[in-house]
Motif scaffolding. Structure first.
Motif, PDB file in Angstrom:
ATOM      1  N   SER A   1       0.833  -1.215   0.000  1.00 49.07           N
ATOM      2  CA  SER A   1       0.000   0.000   0.000  1.00 49.07           C
ATOM      3  C   SER A   1       0.861   1.256   0.000  1.00 49.07           C
ATOM      4  O   SER A   1       0.547   2.232  -0.690  1.00 49.07           O
ATOM      5  CB  SER A   1      -0.919   0.013   1.220  1.00 49.07           C
TER       6      SER A   1
ATOM      7  N   VAL B   1       2.174   1.991  -3.458  1.00 48.88           N
ATOM      8  CA  VAL B   1       1.154   2.597  -4.317  1.00 48.88           C
ATOM      9  C   VAL B   1       0.984   4.077  -3.983  1.00 48.88           C
ATOM     10  O   VAL B   1       0.807   4.909  -4.873  1.00 48.88           O
ATOM     11  CB  VAL B   1      -0.191   1.840  -4.186  1.00 48.88           C
ATOM     12  N   ARG B   2       1.067   4.440  -2.716  1.00 50.84           N
ATOM     13  CA  ARG B   2       0.885   5.833  -2.286  1.00 50.84           C
ATOM     14  C   ARG B   2       2.161   6.668  -2.371  1.00 50.84           C
ATOM     15  O   ARG B   2       2.109   7.886  -2.211  1.00 50.84           O
ATOM     16  CB  ARG B   2       0.414   5.872  -0.837  1.00 50.84           C
TER      17      ARG B   2
ATOM     18  N   GLU C   1       5.589   4.880 -11.841  1.00 56.55           N
ATOM     19  CA  GLU C   1       4.276   4.290 -12.067  1.00 56.55           C
ATOM     20  C   GLU C   1       4.382   2.771 -12.190  1.00 56.55           C
ATOM     21  O   GLU C   1       3.480   2.046 -11.772  1.00 56.55           O
ATOM     22  CB  GLU C   1       3.672   4.884 -13.338  1.00 56.55           C
TER      23      GLU C   1
ATOM     24  N   LYS D   1       4.256   1.287  -8.776  1.00 53.96           N
ATOM     25  CA  LYS D   1       2.914   1.333  -8.215  1.00 53.96           C
ATOM     26  C   LYS D   1       2.011   0.277  -8.836  1.00 53.96           C
ATOM     27  O   LYS D   1       1.229  -0.380  -8.135  1.00 53.96           O
ATOM     28  CB  LYS D   1       2.328   2.732  -8.408  1.00 53.96           C
TER      29      LYS D   1
ATOM     30  N   LEU E   1      -8.989   3.569  -4.598  1.00 57.09           N
ATOM     31  CA  LEU E   1      -8.027   4.147  -5.545  1.00 57.09           C
ATOM     32  C   LEU E   1      -8.668   4.839  -6.758  1.00 57.09           C
ATOM     33  O   LEU E   1      -8.182   5.895  -7.171  1.00 57.09           O
ATOM     34  CB  LEU E   1      -7.034   3.076  -6.010  1.00 57.09           C
TER      35      LEU E   1
ATOM     36  N   THR F   1      -9.346   8.391  -5.983  1.00 51.64           N
ATOM     37  CA  THR F   1      -8.240   9.192  -5.454  1.00 51.64           C
ATOM     38  C   THR F   1      -7.669  10.062  -6.571  1.00 51.64           C
ATOM     39  O   THR F   1      -7.106   9.551  -7.540  1.00 51.64           O
ATOM     40  CB  THR F   1      -7.131   8.275  -4.894  1.00 51.64           C
TER      41      THR F   1
ATOM     42  N   THR G   1      -5.078  11.988  -6.648  1.00 51.54           N
ATOM     43  CA  THR G   1      -3.614  12.052  -6.753  1.00 51.54           C
ATOM     44  C   THR G   1      -3.013  10.777  -7.342  1.00 51.54           C
ATOM     45  O   THR G   1      -1.841  10.766  -7.690  1.00 51.54           O
ATOM     46  CB  THR G   1      -2.991  12.299  -5.367  1.00 51.54           C
ATOM     47  N   ALA G   2      -3.814   9.715  -7.453  1.00 49.88           N
ATOM     48  CA  ALA G   2      -3.303   8.461  -8.016  1.00 49.88           C
ATOM     49  C   ALA G   2      -3.168   8.613  -9.533  1.00 49.88           C
ATOM     50  O   ALA G   2      -4.027   9.219 -10.184  1.00 49.88           O
ATOM     51  CB  ALA G   2      -4.245   7.311  -7.680  1.00 49.88           C
TER      52      ALA G   2
ATOM     53  N   VAL H   1      -2.922   3.668 -12.488  1.00 50.19           N
ATOM     54  CA  VAL H   1      -3.219   3.010 -11.208  1.00 50.19           C
ATOM     55  C   VAL H   1      -4.728   2.969 -10.990  1.00 50.19           C
ATOM     56  O   VAL H   1      -5.283   1.957 -10.552  1.00 50.19           O
ATOM     57  CB  VAL H   1      -2.493   3.733 -10.050  1.00 50.19           C
ATOM     58  N   GLN H   2      -5.415   4.062 -11.295  1.00 49.97           N
ATOM     59  CA  GLN H   2      -6.869   4.085 -11.151  1.00 49.97           C
ATOM     60  C   GLN H   2      -7.534   3.048 -12.060  1.00 49.97           C
ATOM     61  O   GLN H   2      -8.458   2.340 -11.651  1.00 49.97           O
ATOM     62  CB  GLN H   2      -7.412   5.477 -11.472  1.00 49.97           C
TER      63      GLN H   2
END
Length: 181
Positions: A117, A120-121, A127, A130, A152, A155, A157-158, A162-163
């Protein structure tokens, strides 16, 4: 790097020292080779396997050997290796950090979920880091990991990749049931 990894392992490794057998001043050498009655013969255990795995992973040896040693740490399933593996996630070589992600993902432990986690953050990791961490996060199979994946796509900022991967994981993994321990 090798010294840092060894220090990280030794701080988390509880090594039980076996008492040394005193050398007899008299007698033949055959007595020294045989274990005394009543004392168990020392056998290599999980501590030795973990230490060897860390040393081979940090050793400046061929890349294939290091990669295999990192993956073997995950196959051992010993959560004490997670701190060392978390450091290897930052290795500049993509084969090593990718193997470290696979190894962390193979260990089902709250600390492994935390490492994945946090990757990922992480604000400065690539990338690719992540995405690899997100691929292995569902295998932790805990409600908190599944909730994190579900959050996610919302989010801002992701990264977009990743989204999108989080949305795809949501379609493949039944997130509404929650994980099992």
């Amino acid at each position: 790097m090798r010294l840092t990894l060894c220090v990280a392992l030794l701080t988390s490794l509880a090594v039980s020292a076996q008492p040394l057998r005193p050398k007899s001043a008299l007698g033949n050498t055959k007595d020294d080779d045989e274990p005394r009655k009543g004392t168990p013969a020392p056998t290599p255990g999980p501590d030795i396997a973990l230490l060897r795995g860390v040393l081979f992973a940090a050793e400046p040896s061929p890349l294939e050997v290091r990669t295999q040693a990192v993956e073997d740490l995950g196959l051992l399933g010993d959560p004490r290796a997670l701190n060392v593996l978390a450091l290897m996630v930052f290795d500049p070589n993509p084969l090593i950090w990718s193997a470290a992600m696979r190894a962390v993902g193979a260990i089902r432990h709250p600390r492994a979920e935390e490492v994945l986690s946090n990757v990922v953050r992480h604000p400065t990791l690539s990338e690719a880091h992540k995405l690899k961490a997100l691929e292995h996060l569902p295998f932790q199979n805990t409600p908190s990991a599944l909730r994190f994946i579900a959050s996610l796509p919302r989010t801002p900022t992701a990264p977009l990749a990743v989204q999108n991967l989080a949305r795809r994981i949501q379609l493949e993994v039944p997130l509404s049931r929650g994980g099992t321990q």
